[in-house]
Design a protein around this motif. Structure first.
Motif: not given
Length: 220
Positions: A39-44, A12-21
């Motif tokens: 995967i979560v990006l930085d301060a998110a 299944e696809p990976a998931l990236i949680i960025a830091n937008g809305a």
């Protein structure tokens, strides 16, 4: 919100949680349920922790005094990936990380809204990484992905569909849309296929022979 990890392979696809809305918890939960790698990006990470989400990787340049080590105990086990290259965004570096791990597809959330420059760059990455990674960007109003030369999918009547060219796209032909296209050209900044709709319940067909064409499945 419960953790992920129902799926533990890379089918299944990976998931990236960025830091937008942020998106609704329902959408976030659906994507988490089937993601083998989150995967979560930085301060998110701070926003993720508040939702009781377990992640696998914390990635970013960790600037502005951000200390990733403070989250290790709370999220153990977690991989910390320091990616200081200032010539790429954290999202681009996350894509590079997935490519290095030979993971072929990824869903991305929290990558739109807030700053318009970030949103536009994040969407353009779908094309930039097309040869290495299948990217789908989700938010509460849109699902955005790159179309192959020939695309067919069943939709209910009145589903909102926008066709957005990146650069020039030629030979666009559609079937079962309210505003059909017949071997036509679209160009960013001049003509797009914005705010079209599915004409009747059934298969929608979209084809083109040259260029990069994004499909946005939209909900008002």
């Amino acid at each position: 919100m419960s953790s992920h990890h129902i799926v533990r392979d890379d089918q299944e696809p990976a998931l990236i949680i960025a830091n937008g809305a942020s998106c609704h918890d329902e959408l976030l939960g659906q994507l988490l349920e089937w993601s083998p790698l989150v995967i979560v990006l930085d301060a998110a990470i701070r926003r993720v922790i508040k939702r009781n989400i377990k992640v696998d990787v914390l990635l970013g340049d960790f600037d502005r005094g951000f200390q990733p080590e403070e989250w290790v105990k709370e999220q153990y086990p977690i991989e910390i990936v320091h990616a200081p290259d200032q010539n790429k965004t954290d999202l681009e570096k996350a894509f590079d990380y997935l490519i290095a791990r030979k993971i072929p597809a990824v869903n991305v959330i929290w990558a739109t809204g807030k700053r318009a420059d970030h949103t536009m760059n994040n969407i353009s990455n779908i094309v930039r990484y097309r040869e290495h990674l299948k990217i789908v960007i989700h938010d509460d109003h849109s699902k955005i992905h790159l179309l192959p030369r020939y695309f067919q999918k069943w939709y209910p009547k009145d589903t909102m569909i926008s066709l957005i060219p990146i650069g020039q796209v030629h030979g666009v032909t559609t079937d079962n849309l309210v505003y059909p296209l017949h071997d036509e050209s679209l160009q960013m900044g001049y003509r797009s296929g914005n705010s079209n709709r599915v004409a009747t319940d059934g298969m929608v067909t979209i084809s083109h022979y040259e260029g990069d064409l994004l499909l946005m499945e939209c909900v008002d």
